[in-house]
Design a protein around this motif. Structure first.
Motif, mmCIF file in Angstrom:
data_model
loop_
_atom_site.group_PDB
_atom_site.id
_atom_site.type_symbol
_atom_site.label_atom_id
_atom_site.label_comp_id
_atom_site.label_asym_id
_atom_site.label_seq_id
_atom_site.Cartn_x
_atom_site.Cartn_y
_atom_site.Cartn_z
ATOM 1 N N ARG A 22 0.772 -1.245 0.000
ATOM 2 C CA ARG A 22 0.000 0.000 0.000
ATOM 3 C C ARG A 22 0.798 1.288 0.000
ATOM 4 N N PHE A 23 2.063 1.244 0.311
ATOM 5 C CA PHE A 23 2.875 2.456 0.399
ATOM 6 C C PHE A 23 4.149 2.291 -0.419
ATOM 7 N N THR A 24 4.706 3.411 -0.834
ATOM 8 C CA THR A 24 6.003 3.377 -1.509
ATOM 9 C C THR A 24 7.094 3.184 -0.462
ATOM 10 N N MET A 25 8.249 2.770 -0.906
ATOM 11 C CA MET A 25 9.367 2.631 0.031
ATOM 12 C C MET A 25 9.727 3.978 0.650
ATOM 13 N N ARG A 26 9.682 5.047 -0.120
ATOM 14 C CA ARG A 26 9.988 6.372 0.447
ATOM 15 C C ARG A 26 9.002 6.708 1.571
ATOM 16 N N GLU A 27 7.738 6.353 1.397
ATOM 17 C CA GLU A 27 6.756 6.606 2.455
ATOM 18 C C GLU A 27 7.061 5.749 3.683
ATOM 19 N N LEU A 28 7.405 4.498 3.463
ATOM 20 C CA LEU A 28 7.707 3.601 4.575
ATOM 21 C C LEU A 28 9.007 3.971 5.286
ATOM 22 N N LEU A 29 9.895 4.642 4.562
ATOM 23 C CA LEU A 29 11.172 5.069 5.152
ATOM 24 C C LEU A 29 11.097 6.473 5.765
ATOM 25 N N ALA A 30 9.912 7.041 5.835
ATOM 26 C CA ALA A 30 9.752 8.381 6.410
ATOM 27 C C ALA A 30 10.353 8.498 7.816
ATOM 28 N N PRO A 31 10.235 7.489 8.698
ATOM 29 C CA PRO A 31 10.868 7.616 10.018
ATOM 30 C C PRO A 31 12.403 7.761 9.934
ATOM 31 N N MET A 32 13.030 7.096 8.985
ATOM 32 C CA MET A 32 14.486 7.233 8.813
ATOM 33 C C MET A 32 14.822 8.645 8.330
ATOM 34 N N ASP A 33 14.050 9.114 7.357
ATOM 35 C CA ASP A 33 14.228 10.455 6.821
ATOM 36 C C ASP A 33 14.038 11.487 7.936
ATOM 37 N N GLN A 34 13.001 11.321 8.740
ATOM 38 C CA GLN A 34 12.734 12.248 9.841
ATOM 39 C C GLN A 34 13.838 12.208 10.889
ATOM 40 N N THR A 35 14.366 11.017 11.148
ATOM 41 C CA THR A 35 15.478 10.893 12.095
ATOM 42 C C THR A 35 16.665 11.715 11.610
ATOM 43 N N ALA A 36 16.990 11.565 10.331
ATOM 44 C CA ALA A 36 18.092 12.347 9.753
ATOM 45 C C ALA A 36 17.805 13.842 9.884
ATOM 46 N N TYR A 37 16.603 14.241 9.543
ATOM 47 C CA TYR A 37 16.213 15.645 9.610
ATOM 48 C C TYR A 37 16.364 16.196 11.028
ATOM 49 N N LEU A 38 15.864 15.451 12.006
ATOM 50 C CA LEU A 38 15.937 15.891 13.405
ATOM 51 C C LEU A 38 17.388 16.063 13.858
ATOM 52 N N CYS A 39 18.281 15.233 13.311
ATOM 53 C CA CYS A 39 19.699 15.281 13.680
ATOM 54 C C CYS A 39 20.499 16.255 12.819
ATOM 55 N N GLY A 40 19.839 16.938 11.886
ATOM 56 C CA GLY A 40 20.534 17.887 11.023
ATOM 57 C C GLY A 40 21.347 17.210 9.935
ATOM 58 N N MET A 41 21.006 15.984 9.629
ATOM 59 C CA MET A 41 21.714 15.217 8.609
ATOM 60 C C MET A 41 20.935 15.263 7.291
ATOM 61 N N GLN A 42 21.636 15.008 6.216
ATOM 62 C CA GLN A 42 20.999 14.922 4.907
ATOM 63 C C GLN A 42 20.655 13.463 4.631
ATOM 64 N N TYR A 43 19.374 13.173 4.401
ATOM 65 C CA TYR A 43 18.954 11.807 4.097
ATOM 66 C C TYR A 43 19.070 11.596 2.593
ATOM 67 N N LEU A 44 19.924 10.684 2.214
ATOM 68 C CA LEU A 44 20.194 10.414 0.811
ATOM 69 C C LEU A 44 19.197 9.417 0.230
ATOM 70 N N GLU A 45 19.125 9.377 -1.080
ATOM 71 C CA GLU A 45 18.285 8.397 -1.774
ATOM 72 C C GLU A 45 18.690 7.001 -1.318
ATOM 73 N N PRO A 46 17.744 6.205 -0.838
ATOM 74 C CA PRO A 46 18.102 4.881 -0.334
ATOM 75 C C PRO A 46 18.535 3.925 -1.450
ATOM 76 N N PHE A 47 19.340 2.959 -1.057
ATOM 77 C CA PHE A 47 19.767 1.874 -1.945
ATOM 78 C C PHE A 47 18.886 0.687 -1.590
ATOM 79 N N ILE A 48 18.008 0.289 -2.515
ATOM 80 C CA ILE A 48 17.016 -0.742 -2.208
ATOM 81 C C ILE A 48 17.106 -1.885 -3.206
#
Length: 178
Positions: A122-148
């Motif tokens: 039901r969801f794209t991988m980018r949607e399912l990886l939103a918690p990882m992206d948000q973690t990076a954002y909260l830490c001031g890190m750049q979340y790169l395109e995932p390798f899947i």
């Protein structure tokens, strides 16, 4: 050259053809540190000071793991909870990771088309990886395109080797700051 830290989390590596090949493809790269979290912490007792020190010594962090029930394996979640502390990684005074890069390197059991709104999951991988992206954002890190890598169980040995070479190339690009 950037220093790359790969934090590997696979609770059943002996059963993984794909993650084992990915691991072998990058372990000999200069300026790349490969850490098997299950090997280093078999009882899940993460040494947060050692792990924070590792983070400070690297420019890019890669979380490599199979995608289990739409998330990371337990040890990687424990690592995040223990290591990415308030005052270190986020919050007041928590600027130690600002400017670093974060990438997810993930294998899935399902095919790529299962990760669409009309697919089984039901969801794209980018949607399912939103918690990882948000973690990076909260830490001031750049979340790169995932390798899947999708459909890991169905890959032939030749396809696995091709993916391993692609992974090595991606890690080399990160190390070479491209």
């Amino acid at each position: 050259m950037a220093r790359v830290l790969i934090l590997f989390a696979h609770p059943a590596l002996h059963r993984s053809r794909v993650n084992l090949a990915l691991m072998k493809a990058v372990q000999d790269l200069e300026d790349v540190t490969f850490v098997d979290l299950y090997e280093d912490y078999p009882n899940l007792h993460i040494d947060h000071q050692e792990e924070q020190e590792r983070l400070l010594q690297h420019d890019t962090v890669v979380w490599q793991h199979p995608f289990y029930w739409y998330a990371a394996p337990a040890i990687l979640k424990e690592w995040m909870d223990v290591v990415l502390e308030h005052g270190f990684a986020y919050g007041e005074g928590g600027t130690r990771l600002v400017g670093k890069k974060l990438m997810s390197a993930i294998t899935t059991g399902g095919p790529e088309d299962a990760y669409r709104p009309e697919g089984t999951n039901r969801f794209t991988m980018r949607e399912l990886l939103a918690p990882m992206d948000q973690t990076a954002y909260l830490c001031g890190m750049q979340y790169l395109e995932p390798f899947i890598i999708h459909g890991a169980r169905q890959l032939t040995p030749a396809q696995i080797q091709e993916w391993a070479q692609r992974y090595r190339q991606r890690i080399e690009e990160l190390r070479n700051d491209r």
